[in-house]
Design a protein around this motif. Structure first.
Motif, PDB file in Angstrom:
ATOM      1  N   VAL A  42      37.152  66.947  86.444  1.00  0.00           N
ATOM      2  CA  VAL A  42      35.724  66.730  86.096  1.00  0.00           C
ATOM      3  C   VAL A  42      35.305  65.180  86.141  1.00  0.00           C
ATOM      4  O   VAL A  42      33.853  65.084  86.263  1.00  0.00           O
ATOM      5  N   GLY A  43      36.134  64.118  86.357  1.00  0.00           N
ATOM      6  CA  GLY A  43      35.813  63.071  86.691  1.00  0.00           C
ATOM      7  C   GLY A  43      35.576  62.755  88.112  1.00  0.00           C
ATOM      8  O   GLY A  43      34.712  61.921  88.697  1.00  0.00           O
ATOM      9  N   VAL A  44      36.643  63.147  89.175  1.00  0.00           N
ATOM     10  CA  VAL A  44      36.000  63.181  90.564  1.00  0.00           C
ATOM     11  C   VAL A  44      34.795  63.536  91.256  1.00  0.00           C
ATOM     12  O   VAL A  44      33.919  63.478  91.214  1.00  0.00           O
ATOM     13  N   PHE A  45      33.983  64.964  90.102  1.00  0.00           N
ATOM     14  CA  PHE A  45      32.784  65.570  90.089  1.00  0.00           C
ATOM     15  C   PHE A  45      31.866  64.509  89.835  1.00  0.00           C
ATOM     16  O   PHE A  45      30.354  63.991  90.222  1.00  0.00           O
ATOM     17  N   ALA A  46      32.042  64.101  88.539  1.00  0.00           N
ATOM     18  CA  ALA A  46      30.954  62.917  87.916  1.00  0.00           C
ATOM     19  C   ALA A  46      30.340  61.305  88.289  1.00  0.00           C
ATOM     20  O   ALA A  46      30.325  61.305  89.064  1.00  0.00           O
ATOM     21  N   LEU A  47      31.869  61.617  89.955  1.00  0.00           N
ATOM     22  CA  LEU A  47      32.576  60.097  90.505  1.00  0.00           C
ATOM     23  C   LEU A  47      31.095  60.712  91.766  1.00  0.00           C
ATOM     24  O   LEU A  47      30.409  60.095  91.978  1.00  0.00           O
ATOM     25  N   ALA A  48      31.484  61.709  92.857  1.00  0.00           N
ATOM     26  CA  ALA A  48      30.322  62.309  93.054  1.00  0.00           C
ATOM     27  C   ALA A  48      28.976  62.355  93.046  1.00  0.00           C
ATOM     28  O   ALA A  48      28.087  62.220  94.026  1.00  0.00           O
ATOM     29  N   ILE A  49      28.796  63.438  91.918  1.00  0.00           N
ATOM     30  CA  ILE A  49      27.133  63.415  91.786  1.00  0.00           C
ATOM     31  C   ILE A  49      26.868  61.669  91.378  1.00  0.00           C
ATOM     32  O   ILE A  49      25.360  60.969  91.892  1.00  0.00           O
ATOM     33  N   ALA A  50      27.628  60.724  90.410  1.00  0.00           N
ATOM     34  CA  ALA A  50      26.804  59.476  90.619  1.00  0.00           C
ATOM     35  C   ALA A  50      26.647  58.582  91.953  1.00  0.00           C
ATOM     36  O   ALA A  50      25.505  57.860  92.103  1.00  0.00           O
ATOM     37  N   THR A  51      27.915  59.255  92.728  1.00  0.00           N
ATOM     38  CA  THR A  51      27.741  58.466  94.476  1.00  0.00           C
ATOM     39  C   THR A  51      26.317  58.776  94.664  1.00  0.00           C
ATOM     40  O   THR A  51      25.492  58.527  95.531  1.00  0.00           O
ATOM     41  N   ALA A  52      26.411  60.352  94.941  1.00  0.00           N
ATOM     42  CA  ALA A  52      24.851  60.589  95.721  1.00  0.00           C
ATOM     43  C   ALA A  52      23.725  60.628  94.725  1.00  0.00           C
ATOM     44  O   ALA A  52      22.561  60.113  95.889  1.00  0.00           O
ATOM     45  N   LEU A  53      23.084  60.147  93.390  1.00  0.00           N
ATOM     46  CA  LEU A  53      21.975  59.280  93.073  1.00  0.00           C
ATOM     47  C   LEU A  53      21.988  58.183  93.364  1.00  0.00           C
ATOM     48  O   LEU A  53      20.900  57.425  93.924  1.00  0.00           O
ATOM     49  N   ILE A  54      23.176  57.303  93.338  1.00  0.00           N
ATOM     50  CA  ILE A  54      22.970  55.787  94.090  1.00  0.00           C
ATOM     51  C   ILE A  54      22.175  55.931  95.505  1.00  0.00           C
ATOM     52  O   ILE A  54      21.408  55.315  96.220  1.00  0.00           O
ATOM     53  N   CYS A  55      23.221  57.160  96.436  1.00  0.00           N
ATOM     54  CA  CYS A  55      22.657  56.240  97.616  1.00  0.00           C
ATOM     55  C   CYS A  55      21.376  57.856  98.076  1.00  0.00           C
ATOM     56  O   CYS A  55      20.787  57.061  98.975  1.00  0.00           O
ATOM     57  N   GLY A  56      21.259  58.281  97.294  1.00  0.00           N
ATOM     58  CA  GLY A  56      19.502  58.932  97.607  1.00  0.00           C
ATOM     59  C   GLY A  56      18.661  58.706  97.316  1.00  0.00           C
ATOM     60  O   GLY A  56      17.892  58.031  97.646  1.00  0.00           O
ATOM     61  N   THR A  57      18.892  57.335  95.804  1.00  0.00           N
ATOM     62  CA  THR A  57      18.100  56.128  95.013  1.00  0.00           C
ATOM     63  C   THR A  57      18.038  55.329  96.990  1.00  0.00           C
ATOM     64  O   THR A  57      16.792  54.740  96.981  1.00  0.00           O
ATOM     65  N   LEU A  58      18.794  55.330  96.891  1.00  0.00           N
ATOM     66  CA  LEU A  58      19.169  53.332  97.647  1.00  0.00           C
ATOM     67  C   LEU A  58      18.144  54.275  99.320  1.00  0.00           C
ATOM     68  O   LEU A  58      17.270  53.224  99.852  1.00  0.00           O
ATOM     69  N   LYS A  59      18.510  55.725  99.287  1.00  0.00           N
ATOM     70  CA  LYS A  59      17.975  55.298 100.582  1.00  0.00           C
ATOM     71  C   LYS A  59      16.102  55.778 101.017  1.00  0.00           C
ATOM     72  O   LYS A  59      15.325  55.430 101.518  1.00  0.00           O
ATOM     73  N   GLY A  60      15.785  56.572 100.010  1.00  0.00           N
ATOM     74  CA  GLY A  60      14.896  56.692  98.921  1.00  0.00           C
ATOM     75  C   GLY A  60      13.557  55.512  99.312  1.00  0.00           C
ATOM     76  O   GLY A  60      12.234  54.994  99.799  1.00  0.00           O
ATOM     77  N   LEU A  61      14.243  54.510  98.286  1.00  0.00           N
ATOM     78  CA  LEU A  61      13.629  52.480  98.090  1.00  0.00           C
ATOM     79  C   LEU A  61      13.460  52.401  99.589  1.00  0.00           C
ATOM     80  O   LEU A  61      13.031  51.460 100.331  1.00  0.00           O
TER      81      LEU A  61
END
Length: 116
Positions: A42-61
């Protein structure tokens, strides 16, 4: 995967030490170890989701910021397309985060004991 099988007989074995089941996994499940590994997954998946959210937001910005390098680009359709592609990415990720937070809050509220 090996399985353990034996024929049921009418008499009982005098020694109940389990020596006749050496190939069988007859120990009770280790719930602590299972929970520990589950929480790790669960922790690994949460870390992957958080990373995807941060990287996607930075890419969009960054797409939104790079869409208009100068005032003359405000009249170009390709610049607006790039801007709205970045805005759509940020909006979709933000909306997904808001929906996930609302569902988590609702689930927590349902499982909380009533105050009656």
């Amino acid at each position: 995967m090996e399985s353990c099988s034996f024929q049921a007989e009418r008499h009982r074995v005098a020694a109940q030490d389990g020596d006749h089941f050496l190939d069988c996994d007859c120990q009770p499940p280790n719930h602590r170890a299972h929970r520990r590994w589950f929480m790790l997954v669960v922790g690994v998946f949460a870390l992957a989701i958080a990373t995807a959210l941060i990287c996607g937001t930075l890419k969009g910005l960054s797409d939104m910021a790079a869409a208009f390098p100068g005032l003359s680009s405000l009249a170009e359709g390709a610049a607006w397309d790039k801007f709205f592609a970045g805005f759509g990415r940020v909006a979709a990720l933000g909306l997904a985060a808001i929906i996930a937070a609302m569902m988590f809050r609702r689930r927590r509220r349902k499982t909380a004991p009533s105050k009656k």
